[in-house]
Enzyme design. Structure first.
Site, short mmCIF file in Angstrom:
data_model
loop_
_atom_site.label_atom_id
_atom_site.label_comp_id
_atom_site.label_asym_id
_atom_site.label_seq_id
_atom_site.Cartn_x
_atom_site.Cartn_y
_atom_site.Cartn_z
N TYR A 178 0.84 -1.21 0.00
CA TYR A 178 0.00 0.00 0.00
C TYR A 178 0.87 1.25 0.00
O TYR A 178 1.74 1.39 0.85
CB TYR A 178 -0.89 0.04 1.24
CG TYR A 178 -1.87 -1.08 1.41
CD1 TYR A 178 -2.22 -1.94 0.37
CD2 TYR A 178 -2.47 -1.31 2.65
CE1 TYR A 178 -3.12 -2.97 0.56
CE2 TYR A 178 -3.37 -2.34 2.84
CZ TYR A 178 -3.70 -3.17 1.79
OH TYR A 178 -4.59 -4.19 2.01
N LEU A 194 -17.36 -2.68 2.47
CA LEU A 194 -18.36 -1.72 1.99
C LEU A 194 -18.42 -1.68 0.47
O LEU A 194 -18.94 -0.73 -0.12
CB LEU A 194 -18.06 -0.33 2.55
CG LEU A 194 -18.21 -0.19 4.07
CD1 LEU A 194 -17.76 1.18 4.54
CD2 LEU A 194 -19.65 -0.46 4.49
N ALA A 195 -17.89 -2.73 -0.17
CA ALA A 195 -17.96 -2.85 -1.63
C ALA A 195 -17.41 -1.61 -2.32
O ALA A 195 -18.06 -1.01 -3.18
CB ALA A 195 -19.39 -3.15 -2.08
N GLY A 251 -17.18 1.33 -1.37
CA GLY A 251 -18.00 2.52 -1.17
C GLY A 251 -19.43 2.39 -1.65
O GLY A 251 -20.27 3.24 -1.32
N LEU A 298 -21.77 0.38 -0.71
CA LEU A 298 -22.71 0.17 0.39
C LEU A 298 -22.83 1.36 1.32
O LEU A 298 -23.57 1.31 2.30
CB LEU A 298 -22.33 -1.09 1.16
CG LEU A 298 -22.45 -2.39 0.35
CD1 LEU A 298 -21.89 -3.57 1.14
CD2 LEU A 298 -23.89 -2.66 -0.07
N GLY A 337 -24.08 4.01 0.11
CA GLY A 337 -25.26 4.65 -0.46
C GLY A 337 -24.96 5.85 -1.32
O GLY A 337 -25.89 6.54 -1.77
N LYS A 338 -23.68 6.11 -1.58
CA LYS A 338 -23.36 7.33 -2.35
C LYS A 338 -23.65 7.18 -3.84
O LYS A 338 -23.73 8.18 -4.55
CB LYS A 338 -21.91 7.73 -2.13
CG LYS A 338 -20.86 6.80 -2.74
CD LYS A 338 -19.47 7.33 -2.46
CE LYS A 338 -18.37 6.42 -3.02
NZ LYS A 338 -17.03 6.97 -2.75
#
Length: 322
Positions: A54, A215-216, A218, A220, A222-223
């Site tokens: 990373y 959160l997949a 982002g 999940l 909801g954005k």
């Protein structure tokens, strides 16, 4: 304060949500990363996950940036005993693969960047088909016996290869791995669930599941909304291209259920998604990253957010259709 959990058959006590360090030194600069780690620890978390690779994918980066930022935080805050540090080997440019010499060099370099004499958990990040598994397993045992890691763990390994690793460890009286890090979330369950899959092999060998992409990327949170994005043009972001497969009606239906439950608890959808995953069989601590303090809020909420059986079942039913 959230109750701690034991990671697999180890003596590590970890918070029920881990903090992903992939954004540190990438989309979160050093000062922001330090504030995020401060708030996470103060909020009851203690598991910080990183890797030597990373964030080599970012322009001008060579890998090790995340470890270096975590290391500078440890030096400034003097909180090594308050955290469980996990890192990984096999993807940093110049340190690819799981050859014996590479593992020994990589752990020393990781420890130097982190500014500590040991990590709590050392992962084989990706399987290396070019190195005999017996050599890799023996090298990880050498690292453990040298005190450079407390425990060994696996990431992205197939069930068959997990079985092979555990068999080699048992045959040689090596310490077995204690954790498995798979891709797992409400819209991506196929890697873990079902007969013969990662969840089953982890249960057989006492490995705690520490899911990534919880959160997949982002999705999940909801954005993303069906009226504003399409599979051909996902919303612009550092991870925008990673969510294209989720921009389907059945996935958006999962988000609709997330929003409904989130509203009932006065939290963000991300907190609900993490709380659902946290309670799946075998899961010890889903990982989630935050590039801002605002994004950290739902992670902290998820540490002790209690969903009802009906709410969890509603999410699972919606997810079954993905």
């Amino acid at each position: 304060m959230a109750a701690m959990r034991t990671l697999g058959r180890s003596e590590l006590s970890v918070s029920p949500i881990g903090l992903g360090g992939n954004v540190f030194g990438w989309t979160a600069d050093e000062a922001t990363s330090h504030r995020i780690m401060d708030a996470y620890i103060d909020g009851g978390g203690n598991l910080i996950d990183t890797a030597d690779g990373y964030s080599h994918w970012a322009e001008g980066h060579t890998g090790g940036e995340s470890e270096s930022v975590i290391g500078s935080w440890l030096r400034h805050r003097k909180r090594r005993d308050d955290v469980v540090i996990a890192t990984k080997v096999s993807t940093k440019p110049g340190r690819e693969g799981l050859g014996v010499d590479n593992i020994h060099a990589a752990i020393d370099e990781s420890l130097a960047r982190l500014g500590t004499d040991h990590v709590d958990l050392y992962y084989a990040h990706f399987d290396d088909p070019d190195t005999p598994l017996e050599e890799t397993v023996a090298a990880f045992e050498d690292v453990r016996r040298a005190g450079k890691t407390r425990y060994v763990a696996l990431s992205n390994y197939t069930p068959d290869r997990v079985e092979e690793w555990c068999a080699i460890a048992a045959a040689n009286d090596f310490a077995p791995p204690v954790a498995l890090q798979p891709h797992y979330n409400l819209v991506h369950r196929q890697d873990v669930e079902g007969p013969g899959n990662r969840g089953e092999v982890a249960a057989t060998h006492g490995l705690g599941l520490v899911p990534y992409f919880s959160l997949a990327s982002g999705f999940l949170t909801g954005k993303y909304r069906p009226d504003t994005v399409s599979a051909a043009a996902p919303a612009a972001s550092a991870r925008g291209g990673w969510v294209e497969d989720y921009l389907r009606p059945e996935c958006f239906a999962v988000v609709d259920v997330l929003r409904e439950i989130a509203d009932a608890h006065a939290v963000a959808p991300a907190a609900v998604a993490l709380a659902w995953l946290r309670e799946r069989p075998g899961v010890v601590a889903p990982l989630a990253s935050a590039r801002t303090l605002d994004q950290l809020g739902p992670i902290l909420d998820a540490l002790d957010l209690a969903l009802s059986a009906e709410e969890s079942a509603a999410l699972t039913r919606a997810s079954d259709l993905v």
